[in-house]
Write a protein that holds these residues in place. Structure first.
Motif, PDB file in Angstrom:
ATOM      1  N   TYR A  36      14.711   7.846  23.415  1.00 13.75           N
ATOM      2  CA  TYR A  36      13.669   7.830  24.452  1.00 13.75           C
ATOM      3  C   TYR A  36      14.145   8.541  25.718  1.00 13.75           C
ATOM      4  N   LYS A  37      15.348   8.197  26.173  1.00 17.02           N
ATOM      5  CA  LYS A  37      15.848   8.772  27.427  1.00 17.02           C
ATOM      6  C   LYS A  37      16.017  10.283  27.324  1.00 17.02           C
ATOM      7  N   ASP A  93      12.442  11.897  27.069  1.00 15.88           N
ATOM      8  CA  ASP A  93      11.696  11.774  28.324  1.00 15.88           C
ATOM      9  C   ASP A  93      12.229  12.781  29.340  1.00 15.88           C
ATOM     10  N   TYR A  94      13.555  12.921  29.374  1.00 17.21           N
ATOM     11  CA  TYR A  94      14.159  13.915  30.276  1.00 17.21           C
ATOM     12  C   TYR A  94      13.734  15.324  29.874  1.00 17.21           C
ATOM     13  N   GLN A 124      10.209  15.966  31.013  1.00 12.99           N
ATOM     14  CA  GLN A 124      10.168  16.184  32.463  1.00 12.99           C
ATOM     15  C   GLN A 124      10.609  17.597  32.823  1.00 12.99           C
ATOM     16  N   ALA A 166       8.609   8.766  23.573  1.00 11.74           N
ATOM     17  CA  ALA A 166       8.685   9.391  24.895  1.00 11.74           C
ATOM     18  C   ALA A 166       7.788  10.622  24.973  1.00 11.74           C
ATOM     19  N   GLU A 224       4.007  10.269  25.347  1.00  7.47           N
ATOM     20  CA  GLU A 224       3.481   9.882  26.657  1.00  7.47           C
ATOM     21  C   GLU A 224       3.043  11.102  27.474  1.00  7.47           C
ATOM     22  N   TYR A 225       3.325  12.281  26.975  1.00  2.86           N
ATOM     23  CA  TYR A 225       2.960  13.520  27.689  1.00  2.86           C
ATOM     24  C   TYR A 225       1.904  14.268  26.874  1.00  2.86           C
TER      25      TYR A 225
END
Length: 312
Positions: free
Chosen positions: A142-143, A146-147, A150, A179, A182-183
């Motif tokens: 996830y991390k 997600d990065y 971004q 992750a 979510e975008y």
């Protein structure tokens, strides 16, 4: 309070106390028996697992215990045979790093039948294990992703490099996918198995890039695979951002290079993992009733800003 909610430093302290208590109790009742610890690795052609092996040998030496280690080379049949051989050699505690979470159950059952305390390390194993110590792999995926999203400003095409069929790899893919979902502007266009191997991952990535010329990002389930993917990305001349999981020294070095396509990795802590695994094994072996069944270890996202100060 649930054990999962306890902070990492407190978990380590609590387990150290439990292990020390178990060690004292075991020393009283063990007579002159020399504690024998076996650890079966899914592979040792990876600095992550070599680091784990070194930490185990150091910790065992401090206990005056004998250590036997084996390398399954990603062959679960070999791993089962290795474990059965260690059982015949009289191990008291088995630390098991599965090459296949399901296929290794035969070895777990054999250890149970022989009265050997078994703790799964890094990847969970089917069967009656006495405990499990591993990273929060869903969080790792996830991390990292997600990065990545971004850094892509929430838009673009992303591909995934999968790996061997063990629970941590599945969890990393699940975390990454969650992750990215979510975008709204991110599209997962491909998922292929890089086998967590440098050369194979390079070839697979070359094929992915050829099939998706507008690719913007790539997630690899481990750093060794990502290093092969990085070669393919650099060779393509395209602007493709790469994220991964592990914290491997070569990955950390690559992340620090100016303009590197490799932008971050969710770092694990292999030394802590095997030390906690051994401590849990000791506690279970000597009957500590308060020892937990599972110890999840936090991961940390290492980007370029953090890479210079990070090491296993």
């Amino acid at each position: 309070m649930n054990f999962r909610e306890i902070s990492v430093p407190f978990r380590k302290t609590a387990l150290a106390v439990a292990s020390s208590t178990a060690l004292a109790a075991g020393t009283v009742g063990a007579d002159d028996h020399n504690l024998k610890i076996g650890m079966s690795f899914q592979e040792l052609n990876n600095e992550y697992f070599v680091t784990m092996q070194e930490a185990l040998e150091t910790a065992a030496a401090s206990l005056g215990a004998e250590v036997i280690t084996t390398d399954a080379r990603h062959d679960v049949a070999k791993q089962v045979n290795d474990v059965e051989d260690m059982i015949q050699r009289g191990i008291d505690i088995l630390l098991l790093n599965p090459a296949d979470s399901v296929g290794v159950e035969t070895a777990v059952l054999a250890a149970k039948a022989a009265g050997v305390t078994t703790v799964a390390i890094d990847a969970q194993a089917n069967g009656p294990v006495d405990g499990f110590v591993g990273s929060k792999n869903y969080d790792a995926g996830y991390k990292a992703c997600d990065y990545l999203a971004q850094q892509l400003d929430g838009e673009g095409q992303v591909a995934l490099l999968d790996g061997i069929p063990v629970v941590p790899i599945l969890q990393r893919i699940d975390g990454c996918t969650a992750a990215l979902d979510e975008y709204d502007g991110i599209e997962i266009v491909d998922k292929q198995n890089g086998r967590q191997e440098r050369t194979h991952a390079m070839t697979v990535t070359e094929n992915i890039i050829q099939a998706h010329p507008d690719l913007d990002g790539l997630f690899s389930v481990n750093d060794i695979g990502s290093l092969g993917a990085l070669i393919a990305i650099d060779g393509s001349g395209q602007d493709i951002k790469l994220v991964s999981v592990d914290g491997h020294p070569e990955a950390i070095e690559a992340i620090q290079r100016p303009d590197s396509a490799f932008i971050a990795t969710s770092a694990q802590y292999p030394r802590d993992m095997v030390r906690l695994g051994l401590g849990l094994g000791l506690a279970k072996h000597w009957g500590a009733s308060t020892a937990p069944a599972e110890i999840p270890i936090d991961v940390e996202l290492i980007d370029r800003d953090k890479a210079a100060d990070f090491s296993w």
